[in-house]
Scaffold this active site. Structure first.
Site, PDB file in Angstrom:
ATOM      1  N   LYS A  40      19.589   2.965  -2.577  1.00  0.00           N
ATOM      2  CA  LYS A  40      19.107   1.329  -3.389  1.00  0.00           C
ATOM      3  C   LYS A  40      18.610   1.106  -5.069  1.00  0.00           C
ATOM      4  O   LYS A  40      17.704   1.863  -4.730  1.00  0.00           O
ATOM      5  CB  LYS A  40      18.491   0.288  -2.179  1.00  0.00           C
ATOM      6  CG  LYS A  40      18.369  -0.661  -2.359  1.00  0.00           C
ATOM      7  CD  LYS A  40      18.049  -2.203  -1.573  1.00  0.00           C
ATOM      8  CE  LYS A  40      17.658  -3.680  -1.719  1.00  0.00           C
ATOM      9  NZ  LYS A  40      18.961  -3.988  -1.573  1.00  0.00           N
ATOM     10  N   GLY A  45      11.455   5.672  -3.111  1.00  0.00           N
ATOM     11  CA  GLY A  45      12.163   6.854  -3.372  1.00  0.00           C
ATOM     12  C   GLY A  45      13.885   7.242  -3.909  1.00  0.00           C
ATOM     13  O   GLY A  45      13.547   8.276  -4.924  1.00  0.00           O
ATOM     14  N   CYS A  46      14.359   5.620  -4.424  1.00  0.00           N
ATOM     15  CA  CYS A  46      15.416   6.407  -5.366  1.00  0.00           C
ATOM     16  C   CYS A  46      14.613   6.077  -6.890  1.00  0.00           C
ATOM     17  O   CYS A  46      15.580   6.480  -7.917  1.00  0.00           O
ATOM     18  CB  CYS A  46      16.518   5.019  -4.752  1.00  0.00           C
ATOM     19  SG  CYS A  46      16.917   4.773  -3.466  1.00  0.00           S
ATOM     20  N   THR A  47      13.930   5.335  -6.888  1.00  0.00           N
ATOM     21  CA  THR A  47      13.233   5.518  -8.805  1.00  0.00           C
ATOM     22  C   THR A  47      12.673   6.910  -8.933  1.00  0.00           C
ATOM     23  O   THR A  47      12.767   7.384  -9.579  1.00  0.00           O
ATOM     24  CB  THR A  47      12.296   4.500  -8.509  1.00  0.00           C
ATOM     25  OG1 THR A  47      12.801   3.470  -8.293  1.00  0.00           O
ATOM     26  CG2 THR A  47      11.577   4.074  -9.479  1.00  0.00           C
ATOM     27  N   ALA A  50      15.436   9.791  -9.014  1.00  0.00           N
ATOM     28  CA  ALA A  50      16.745   9.071 -10.380  1.00  0.00           C
ATOM     29  C   ALA A  50      15.102   9.463 -11.565  1.00  0.00           C
ATOM     30  O   ALA A  50      15.927  10.263 -12.254  1.00  0.00           O
ATOM     31  CB  ALA A  50      16.419   7.851 -10.520  1.00  0.00           C
TER      32      ALA A  50
END
Length: 157
Positions: A40, A45-47, A50
């Site tokens: 998401k 974590g995803c930020t 990326a």
């Protein structure tokens, strides 16, 4: 665990991408592709993942490699995510999760005892012939992008 093994053909896709247009995996043949799946936009974590891949994008480009992130979020959300964090990687939207499922990554997860379906954070290194060269399952984000870069370098050697 993904059903796709090293040496398997990476399932092809054409999906909408951030900023408009589409990306077709088979259209990138001839160069390695780092395809990372994440749950998401705008979660910690995803930020971080990326941002780490974005920071290493120039080194991936020197190797001729393209870095693509995929989640079920819509393109509009990807655009906001990229702008907010000044991301340099390309993001594709798999809203119906067909591609995520074809890679075996739409799985049952559990948090605080609650079960739900979600994307298992996984990265595939795809060689210039469209075959899977390396798979990282259940990725732990810190240092992951650098590890993928090293594997991409080894692929070129």
């Amino acid at each position: 665990m993904t059903a796709l093994d090293i040496g398997s053909n990476a399932p092809d896709f054409t999906l909408p991408r951030d900023g408009g247009g589409t990306i077709t995996l088979s259209g990138l043949r001839g160069n390695p592709v780092v395809l990372y799946f994440y749950p998401k936009d705008n979660t910690s974590g995803c930020t971080q993942e990326a941002i780490e891949f974005s920071g290493l994008k120039p080194q991936f480009e020197k190797l001729g490699a393209k870095v693509i992130g995929m989640s079920p979020d819509p393109v509009k959300k990807h655009d906001k995510f990229k702008t907010k964090h000044d991301l340099k990687v390309e993001l594709v939207a798999d809203e119906d999760k067909a591609i995520i499922e074809s890679y075996g990554l739409w799985v049952e997860k559990s948090m605080y005892g609650r079960k739900y379906m979600g994307v298992e954070r996984t990265t595939f290194l795809i060689d210039s012939d469209g075959k899977i060269a390396k798979v990282w399952n259940k990725v732990k984000v810190p240092g992951h992008a650098a590890e993928v870069l090293e594997a991409t370098r080894a692929l070129q050697a």
